[in-house]
Design a protein around this motif. Sequence first.
Motif, PDB file in Angstrom:
ATOM      1  N   GLY A 182       0.804  -1.223   0.000  1.00  0.00           N
ATOM      2  CA  GLY A 182       0.000   0.000   0.000  1.00  0.00           C
ATOM      3  C   GLY A 182       0.834   1.269   0.000  1.00  0.00           C
ATOM      4  O   GLY A 182       1.414   1.644  -1.033  1.00  0.00           O
ATOM      5  N   LYS A 202       4.038   5.461  -2.859  1.00  0.00           N
ATOM      6  CA  LYS A 202       5.029   6.557  -2.977  1.00  0.00           C
ATOM      7  C   LYS A 202       6.036   6.226  -4.066  1.00  0.00           C
ATOM      8  O   LYS A 202       6.410   7.078  -4.873  1.00  0.00           O
ATOM      9  CB  LYS A 202       5.794   6.711  -1.656  1.00  0.00           C
ATOM     10  N   SER A 255       7.844  -2.019   0.388  1.00  0.00           N
ATOM     11  CA  SER A 255       6.603  -2.374   1.097  1.00  0.00           C
ATOM     12  C   SER A 255       6.938  -3.336   2.213  1.00  0.00           C
ATOM     13  O   SER A 255       8.047  -3.884   2.267  1.00  0.00           O
ATOM     14  CB  SER A 255       5.641  -3.065   0.119  1.00  0.00           C
ATOM     15  N   ASN A 256       5.962  -3.578   3.057  1.00  0.00           N
ATOM     16  CA  ASN A 256       6.154  -4.533   4.156  1.00  0.00           C
ATOM     17  C   ASN A 256       6.562  -5.897   3.579  1.00  0.00           C
ATOM     18  O   ASN A 256       5.794  -6.513   2.828  1.00  0.00           O
ATOM     19  CB  ASN A 256       4.832  -4.646   4.931  1.00  0.00           C
ATOM     20  N   SER A 315       2.948  -7.630   2.934  1.00  0.00           N
ATOM     21  CA  SER A 315       2.571  -7.068   1.621  1.00  0.00           C
ATOM     22  C   SER A 315       3.244  -7.915   0.546  1.00  0.00           C
ATOM     23  O   SER A 315       2.586  -8.636  -0.191  1.00  0.00           O
ATOM     24  CB  SER A 315       2.997  -5.603   1.499  1.00  0.00           C
ATOM     25  N   PRO A 321      12.369  -1.307   2.634  1.00  0.00           N
ATOM     26  CA  PRO A 321      11.412  -0.492   3.395  1.00  0.00           C
ATOM     27  C   PRO A 321      11.925  -0.200   4.807  1.00  0.00           C
ATOM     28  O   PRO A 321      11.314   0.550   5.550  1.00  0.00           O
ATOM     29  CB  PRO A 321      10.180  -1.404   3.455  1.00  0.00           C
ATOM     30  N   ILE A 335       9.276   3.353   8.271  1.00  0.00           N
ATOM     31  CA  ILE A 335       8.796   4.741   8.218  1.00  0.00           C
ATOM     32  C   ILE A 335       7.365   4.756   8.711  1.00  0.00           C
ATOM     33  O   ILE A 335       6.929   5.691   9.372  1.00  0.00           O
ATOM     34  CB  ILE A 335       8.920   5.279   6.778  1.00  0.00           C
ATOM     35  N   THR A 360      16.385   7.142  -0.044  1.00  0.00           N
ATOM     36  CA  THR A 360      15.113   6.454  -0.352  1.00  0.00           C
ATOM     37  C   THR A 360      13.947   6.988   0.479  1.00  0.00           C
ATOM     38  O   THR A 360      12.862   6.406   0.461  1.00  0.00           O
ATOM     39  CB  THR A 360      15.241   4.930  -0.119  1.00  0.00           C
ATOM     40  N   MET A 402      11.081   9.097   0.742  1.00  0.00           N
ATOM     41  CA  MET A 402      10.315   9.812  -0.293  1.00  0.00           C
ATOM     42  C   MET A 402       9.341  10.823   0.314  1.00  0.00           C
ATOM     43  O   MET A 402       8.140  10.599   0.357  1.00  0.00           O
ATOM     44  CB  MET A 402       9.573   8.777  -1.154  1.00  0.00           C
TER      45      MET A 402
HETATM   46  P1  GDP Z   1       0.871  -0.767   3.750  1.00  0.00           P
HETATM   47  O1  GDP Z   1       0.305  -2.031   3.145  1.00  0.00           O
HETATM   48  O2  GDP Z   1      -0.037   0.412   3.583  1.00  0.00           O
HETATM   49  O3  GDP Z   1       1.458  -0.941   5.095  1.00  0.00           O
HETATM   50  O4  GDP Z   1       2.071  -0.334   2.808  1.00  0.00           O
HETATM   51  P2  GDP Z   1       3.361  -1.049   2.268  1.00  0.00           P
HETATM   52  O5  GDP Z   1       3.477  -2.442   2.679  1.00  0.00           O
HETATM   53  O6  GDP Z   1       3.446  -0.709   0.813  1.00  0.00           O
HETATM   54  O7  GDP Z   1       4.459  -0.159   2.940  1.00  0.00           O
HETATM   55  C1  GDP Z   1       4.843  -0.216   4.271  1.00  0.00           C
HETATM   56  C2  GDP Z   1       6.333  -0.025   4.294  1.00  0.00           C
HETATM   57  O8  GDP Z   1       6.678   1.111   3.507  1.00  0.00           O
HETATM   58  C3  GDP Z   1       6.894   0.243   5.665  1.00  0.00           C
HETATM   59  O9  GDP Z   1       7.750  -0.813   6.010  1.00  0.00           O
HETATM   60  C4  GDP Z   1       7.655   1.557   5.510  1.00  0.00           C
HETATM   61  O10 GDP Z   1       8.900   1.561   6.172  1.00  0.00           O
HETATM   62  C5  GDP Z   1       7.853   1.648   4.025  1.00  0.00           C
HETATM   63  N1  GDP Z   1       7.942   3.031   3.571  1.00  0.00           N
HETATM   64  C6  GDP Z   1       7.008   3.987   3.690  1.00  0.00           C
HETATM   65  N2  GDP Z   1       7.486   5.149   3.193  1.00  0.00           N
HETATM   66  C7  GDP Z   1       8.748   4.901   2.746  1.00  0.00           C
HETATM   67  C8  GDP Z   1       9.760   5.721   2.141  1.00  0.00           C
HETATM   68  O11 GDP Z   1       9.596   6.914   1.880  1.00  0.00           O
HETATM   69  N3  GDP Z   1      10.951   5.079   1.835  1.00  0.00           N
HETATM   70  C9  GDP Z   1      11.177   3.762   2.095  1.00  0.00           C
HETATM   71  N4  GDP Z   1      12.353   3.244   1.764  1.00  0.00           N
HETATM   72  N5  GDP Z   1      10.241   2.981   2.678  1.00  0.00           N
HETATM   73  C10 GDP Z   1       9.046   3.547   2.995  1.00  0.00           C
END
Ligand code: GDP
Length: 325
Positions: free
Chosen positions: A26, A31, A211-212, A216, A242, A249, A305, A307
Motif C-alpha cells: 500500500g 510513494k 513495502s512490508n 505485503s 522499506p 517509516i 530512499t 520519499m
Molecule cells: P501498507 O500495506 O499500507 O502498510 O504499505 P506497504 O506495505 O506498501 O508499505 C509499508 C512499508 O513502507 C513500511 O515498512 C515503511 O517503512 C515503508 N515506507 C514507507 N514510506 C517509505 C519511504 O519513503 N521510503 C522507504 N524506503 N520505505 C518507505
Amino acid sequence: MKLFIKISLKTVIKISEKFYLVLAGGVGAAKFIEGLVQVINPKLLKIIVNTGDDIELYGLKICPDLDIITYTLANIIDKEKGWGFQNESFHCLNVLKVYYNLGWFNLGDKDLATHIFRTDLMRSGYSKAEATAIICKKLGVISELIPMSNEDVQTIIHTPTKAMHFEEYYIKYKCEPKVLNIEFKGIEHAKPINKILEYIHNAYKIYISPSNPIVSIGTILSLPKIKESLEKVKDKVIAISPIIAGTTIKGPADKLMQSLGLEVSSFGVAEYYKDFVAHFVIDNIDYKLKSRIESLGISTYCYDTIMTNLEKKKALGNFVLNIPS
Ligand code: GDP
C-alpha cells in the motif's frame, strides 16, 4: 516502357513493447510508484498488488492496497494520510457507528462509493481482477493493476489473547499486541491471476516496492509458483528496502520481522529476498550494511530512499530505472 513493380508483400512485424512490473503493498509502494510514473510511461507499468489486507465490513468488499495504488495513480489520494480520497468527509461512517460496533476502520464518504461499486460488480459475477480493471478505467488509471489473486486470502495475526485480521491489529490495536504467528488464511486454495507468471517471465525489469516484506510482498510470494518464477529471472529483479536505520517509516514491518526471527534491518530484508533478488537499494543512512548485503550475492546500491516529496520520489524512480540489470 515503364515497368511497374507492384510489391504486395505485407510484412507484419510484431513489436512487443517492453514493460515494467512492480510488486506492491500500500503506502510505501504508492510513494514509489508515484515516482516511477514520472520517469516511465504509465502505460508500460503493470502492478501486482497484495490483497491479503482485503476485508469485508458492512457487507462491502474493501481492498486497502488496491485502493491506495488506484487513488495514487488517479491523483485523487489524500497525500497527507497516504490513503483515501482528498477532501474527504465521514458522515456515512458516523451513522454506521450507530448501527455497528465497527467504527475503528476509517471509511470516507467518497471512498465508500468505490467499495459499493466493487461489491456490486463482484456480486454480479465479476472477479476481483475484472472489478479492479473496471474501477481503474472509470478513474482514468492507465497502468495495469492486478490483484495478486481472485481468491480470498486473509492475513491473520495471532497474538497471546486472540487471532485477528491484519487491519484490526494495525488500526484498532495500533500494532501493540505481541505477534506470535502470521497466517495467510486461504492461501492453500488461492492461485495467482493467470497472467502474473507470464508477466514475471516477460517483464523488462521487475521492481519490489519498499513495502512490508512480510504482509505485503510476503503474501504475494506465498502464492504458488511466484517465488520460483522470480528466481528464474532473478537478474532483472530490483528491490528497495522499506527498513531504514533498523526501523520502518510507517507500519509494523519491524515488529513482524522480529516475530519471525529476522534481523530488523535492510540486511534482514535482503536475506529474506536473496533467492530472487539480484539488485537491492538501501538508504544512504545504511551504507555500512552494503558489504554485508553484497556477501549474499546481491548488488547493493545506496541512495536517498526517504520519499518525502515528489522530487525525491522521481529521483528514486530515475535511480532504479538506471540500475543495470
Ligand atoms: P501498507 O500495506 O499500507 O502498510 O504499505 P506497504 O506495505 O506498501 O508499505 C509499508 C512499508 O513502507 C513500511 O515498512 C515503511 O517503512 C515503508 N515506507 C514507507 N514510506 C517509505 C519511504 O519513503 N521510503 C522507504 N524506503 N520505505 C518507505
